[in-house]
Design a protein around this motif. Sequence first.
Motif, PDB file in Angstrom:
ATOM      1  N   ASP A  15      -5.327   7.032  -6.135  1.00 49.52           N
ATOM      2  CA  ASP A  15      -3.907   6.943  -5.797  1.00 49.52           C
ATOM      3  C   ASP A  15      -3.667   5.983  -4.641  1.00 49.52           C
ATOM      4  OD1 ASP A  15      -5.049   8.367  -3.769  1.00 49.52           O
ATOM      5  OD2 ASP A  15      -3.745  10.120  -3.943  1.00 49.52           O
ATOM      6  N   ASP A  16      -4.630   5.048  -4.403  1.00 48.11           N
ATOM      7  CA  ASP A  16      -4.488   4.088  -3.310  1.00 48.11           C
ATOM      8  C   ASP A  16      -4.152   2.688  -3.821  1.00 48.11           C
ATOM      9  OD1 ASP A  16      -6.913   3.636  -4.513  1.00 48.11           O
ATOM     10  OD2 ASP A  16      -8.016   3.283  -2.652  1.00 48.11           O
ATOM     11  N   ILE A  17      -3.710   2.593  -5.089  1.00 42.88           N
ATOM     12  CA  ILE A  17      -3.318   1.314  -5.684  1.00 42.88           C
ATOM     13  C   ILE A  17      -1.864   1.411  -6.139  1.00 42.88           C
ATOM     14  CG2 ILE A  17      -3.736  -0.359  -7.519  1.00 42.88           C
ATOM     15  CD1 ILE A  17      -6.584   0.531  -7.653  1.00 42.88           C
ATOM     16  N   LEU A  18      -1.079   0.455  -5.736  1.00 39.91           N
ATOM     17  CA  LEU A  18       0.298   0.373  -6.194  1.00 39.91           C
ATOM     18  C   LEU A  18       0.412  -0.809  -7.152  1.00 39.91           C
ATOM     19  CD1 LEU A  18       3.199   1.416  -5.999  1.00 39.91           C
ATOM     20  CD2 LEU A  18       3.563  -0.187  -4.107  1.00 39.91           C
ATOM     21  N   ILE A  19       0.758  -0.520  -8.410  1.00 38.58           N
ATOM     22  CA  ILE A  19       0.906  -1.563  -9.433  1.00 38.58           C
ATOM     23  C   ILE A  19       2.388  -1.895  -9.554  1.00 38.58           C
ATOM     24  CG2 ILE A  19       0.563  -2.157 -11.851  1.00 38.58           C
ATOM     25  CD1 ILE A  19      -1.715  -0.096 -11.886  1.00 38.58           C
ATOM     26  N   ILE A  20       2.716  -3.156  -9.277  1.00 40.07           N
ATOM     27  CA  ILE A  20       4.099  -3.625  -9.383  1.00 40.07           C
ATOM     28  C   ILE A  20       4.150  -4.589 -10.559  1.00 40.07           C
ATOM     29  CG2 ILE A  20       6.021  -4.744  -8.202  1.00 40.07           C
ATOM     30  CD1 ILE A  20       4.638  -4.065  -5.555  1.00 40.07           C
TER      31      ILE A  20
ATOM     32  N   ALA B 123      -6.225   1.067 -17.154  1.00 41.72           N
ATOM     33  CA  ALA B 123      -7.455   0.315 -16.874  1.00 41.72           C
ATOM     34  C   ALA B 123      -7.978   0.578 -15.468  1.00 41.72           C
ATOM     35  CB  ALA B 123      -7.194  -1.176 -17.073  1.00 41.72           C
ATOM     36  N   LEU B 124      -7.069   0.741 -14.490  1.00 42.37           N
ATOM     37  CA  LEU B 124      -7.473   0.945 -13.097  1.00 42.37           C
ATOM     38  C   LEU B 124      -7.500   2.419 -12.705  1.00 42.37           C
ATOM     39  CD1 LEU B 124      -5.335  -1.916 -11.496  1.00 42.37           C
ATOM     40  CD2 LEU B 124      -7.754  -1.989 -12.125  1.00 42.37           C
ATOM     41  N   LYS B 125      -7.139   3.300 -13.640  1.00 39.10           N
ATOM     42  CA  LYS B 125      -7.061   4.742 -13.375  1.00 39.10           C
ATOM     43  C   LYS B 125      -6.176   5.012 -12.166  1.00 39.10           C
ATOM     44  CE  LYS B 125     -11.602   5.780 -15.366  1.00 39.10           C
ATOM     45  NZ  LYS B 125     -12.928   6.386 -15.145  1.00 39.10           N
ATOM     46  N   ALA B 126      -5.017   4.368 -12.163  1.00 43.62           N
ATOM     47  CA  ALA B 126      -4.128   4.412 -11.011  1.00 43.62           C
ATOM     48  C   ALA B 126      -3.049   5.474 -11.195  1.00 43.62           C
ATOM     49  CB  ALA B 126      -3.485   3.044 -10.794  1.00 43.62           C
ATOM     50  N   LYS B 127      -3.047   6.440 -10.319  1.00 47.08           N
ATOM     51  CA  LYS B 127      -2.033   7.484 -10.296  1.00 47.08           C
ATOM     52  C   LYS B 127      -0.855   6.989  -9.471  1.00 47.08           C
ATOM     53  CE  LYS B 127      -1.472  12.346  -8.965  1.00 47.08           C
ATOM     54  NZ  LYS B 127      -2.149  13.521  -8.347  1.00 47.08           N
ATOM     55  N   SER B 128       0.306   6.901 -10.089  1.00 43.42           N
ATOM     56  CA  SER B 128       1.455   6.299  -9.426  1.00 43.42           C
ATOM     57  C   SER B 128       2.034   7.228  -8.364  1.00 43.42           C
ATOM     58  CB  SER B 128       2.544   5.967 -10.450  1.00 43.42           C
ATOM     59  OG  SER B 128       3.701   5.498  -9.799  1.00 43.42           O
ATOM     60  N   PRO B 129       2.364   6.673  -7.193  1.00 42.70           N
ATOM     61  CA  PRO B 129       3.014   7.478  -6.148  1.00 42.70           C
ATOM     62  C   PRO B 129       4.540   7.481  -6.265  1.00 42.70           C
ATOM     63  CG  PRO B 129       2.492   5.325  -5.279  1.00 42.70           C
ATOM     64  CD  PRO B 129       2.027   5.327  -6.711  1.00 42.70           C
TER      65      PRO B 129
ATOM     66  N   HIS C 137      -1.559   5.154   3.347  1.00 40.47           N
ATOM     67  CA  HIS C 137      -2.477   5.673   2.323  1.00 40.47           C
ATOM     68  C   HIS C 137      -2.755   4.641   1.242  1.00 40.47           C
ATOM     69  CE1 HIS C 137      -4.508   8.680  -0.139  1.00 40.47           C
ATOM     70  NE2 HIS C 137      -3.774   8.281  -1.164  1.00 40.47           N
ATOM     71  N   ASN C 138      -1.804   3.734   1.026  1.00 40.38           N
ATOM     72  CA  ASN C 138      -1.962   2.719  -0.015  1.00 40.38           C
ATOM     73  C   ASN C 138      -2.811   1.567   0.511  1.00 40.38           C
ATOM     74  OD1 ASN C 138      -0.870   1.975  -2.821  1.00 40.38           O
ATOM     75  ND2 ASN C 138      -0.581   0.090  -1.668  1.00 40.38           N
ATOM     76  N   LYS C 139      -3.866   1.197  -0.232  1.00 46.46           N
ATOM     77  CA  LYS C 139      -4.804   0.166   0.213  1.00 46.46           C
ATOM     78  C   LYS C 139      -4.666  -1.137  -0.569  1.00 46.46           C
ATOM     79  CE  LYS C 139      -6.570   3.273   2.925  1.00 46.46           C
ATOM     80  NZ  LYS C 139      -6.198   3.251   4.373  1.00 46.46           N
ATOM     81  N   TRP C 140      -4.189  -1.055  -1.796  1.00 41.71           N
ATOM     82  CA  TRP C 140      -4.150  -2.243  -2.651  1.00 41.71           C
ATOM     83  C   TRP C 140      -2.802  -2.351  -3.356  1.00 41.71           C
ATOM     84  CZ3 TRP C 140      -8.301  -5.540  -2.617  1.00 41.71           C
ATOM     85  CH2 TRP C 140      -9.489  -5.041  -2.093  1.00 41.71           C
ATOM     86  N   ILE C 141      -2.386  -3.573  -3.581  1.00 37.49           N
ATOM     87  CA  ILE C 141      -1.192  -3.840  -4.385  1.00 37.49           C
ATOM     88  C   ILE C 141      -1.556  -4.859  -5.450  1.00 37.49           C
ATOM     89  CG2 ILE C 141       1.066  -4.965  -4.408  1.00 37.49           C
ATOM     90  CD1 ILE C 141       1.727  -3.655  -1.821  1.00 37.49           C
TER      91      ILE C 141
END
Length: 701
Positions: A600-605, A617-623, A649-653
Amino acid sequence: MRQDNNRFIDEIEIIIGIAVSILVIAIISTIALKFYHYSPDTSAHILRPYEQEHAISLKDYKGENIVDREGKERLCYMLSVISVPLTLILLLYTLRKFLYSNQNRITISALHTKCIVGIFFFMVAAEITWLLVIIANFTYYSSPAKWTLYTSPILPLAASAITVSIFFHNAIYKPHYINYSRIIYTLAVCLLIGYVCHYMVFDEYSINNNSHNAHHQSPIIYPIIQTYFGNAILIDFKSLYGLYPYLLNPVLHIIGLSIFNITLIFMLLQAIILFSIAYCIYYMVHNKWLALIGFITFLYIQFLANDAWPEELIFQYEPIRMIFPALLLSYLIYYLAKPNHLKYYGGLLLFSIGTIWNLDTGIFAFLAFVGTIMYREILLDNTWKLKLNAILIHAIISSLILLTIWGIFFLYIHTFYGKWPNISWITYGQQVAVLYGYAMLPIPILGIWQIPITIYIIGFILSIRYIFRQEISNQNIMICLLTLCGTGLFAYFVGRSHPLNVLHCSYPAIILLIIYIDKLSSSVKNWASFKEQVDNNQLFFYIIPLFCVAYLFSAFFINLLDYVPLRIEEKYNHFNEKPYWVKEAEFVKTLVPTNPGIRDDILIINSNDQDYYFALALKAKSPLNIVNYRHMFYVDEFNDFINYIPNPHNKWIVLIRSLDLNSNFSDSEYLAINKVISEYYIESGDFQGNPTNKVTVYRRK
């Protein structure tokens, strides 16, 4: 003479009933359009620029505000649904009382009947011609091949032969033919359903996973992925098309989460839908050759008449919105075979769950089931006091069960996620459409939508007639069900009045039309009975609709001959190289440290509807509490999104930007996004997967 009079009265009921219903709708529409106005606040401090474009900037040909027009149309439809049946009850009661009490004084000559039926024949012929021309004109803009198809001389010749074959089948049909009919029907249905459904299964490498299809797939698949990753709909985020991810989640935890497995489930649901409709048609239509023709006609209208299929798969409707109304058809047949309390409560339970799966159509399936059970009580030979008591009991029991199911569902969410759901989010999709007119389109004055409306009016007339005559049969009850359910489902087109949406939501009308034709043509057993129908003008009431069905049936096979090789090539011809969205995701993985679990440390825009694939693909849980970036409607949602970017808490965008005009963000919004990103993050790298798409990865400073 009395039999001729009865036939004449039946014909008069249909003709006058349709005419009066049209008059009532016209009066209601005129009053509503003139005096009712709906002007919600759609200013820039509420709706984002992208949503404003869809809500208030679109104008119809008269320059009228779309939101106001939609409010008027919605009011017209609701008032018509209430007024038309009540008017028909009063009209048919008065008409039958007058005509039957004056039968001895009414002489029905051939001239009288021919004049009346001649008018009706002209109306039907004009309507069917209108239908074919409108379909041809509409498809001309998207597919010249459709224009060529509809104007081909082969179609009317084939349709004429099919029409004659219906009467020929009635003449030669014997009871022992039923086994052969069942085998032929079953084999044909299985082959056709297999052909239609196999297009729904694909993976991330398939052409069906392209950016054009992603516009429809993302709001359906994205909530499934986020629910699998542990986010809760109605607590952590919103879902536009219902709470179906909760019901699919246990299955995906067994078989695994992937694009292929999700679409495999959709394929199985689609198969259930089509088998349920095929079973309903077979069971309700006595002429099994007509049943097969009717089912194939349904397939053509539902799929092949839409030239976008199968490249453009509308998961929002098939299977999400369509599964429970289709199940309703086969379940009612199961219930009517031997009604009992177990089947009754089982139906209420099943269709209450349908409202959780998708509220848009689930509520109409539930109401249609309850309404049909009440209708059956009215047809029973009891006193009106007992009938009304039974109806009241059904209303109370069904309401209690519906509320109980929803209460249990809310308790389940609270137990597993620790919070009570946000009830206002249940109707999130309906709110943005109804209140602000998102993606709504005005109803054209002339269009193919008038065909199913006319069929539903006839359904109401017949259902009321059966009440007066106390004629109870499974076919009569099914006519009532299809009329009630179809009228409710038609509200989807009333909102978004795109010509293709008529095709999607009018399948109850297609089934009703097949049943009408079967009821009227079943008495033709030989040349004498055929001649009798001609003499009595009864033939003219269904020969044109039958020809139209045969016309579309023929179009189905001609379409297959033209397009099957092309479709197969498109289906199995994967790209020679990896599609750009796969390459983009692989590039992101080279920059972002791998994590075996859900993160949950990746924000996909994402501005191009591929966010569901990147999340998977990134197993990203959206906040974020949004449906997806395409369907982030409100300014408050965008502000919450901007305010989250600085969150430590967010490390990557991962910023996926569309370089063409097909973007979910305005220029001013992109400036705001880039400003806050540059303040807290630094760029790690970028990659351009295709000429119109660019991916940039940022890591926290």
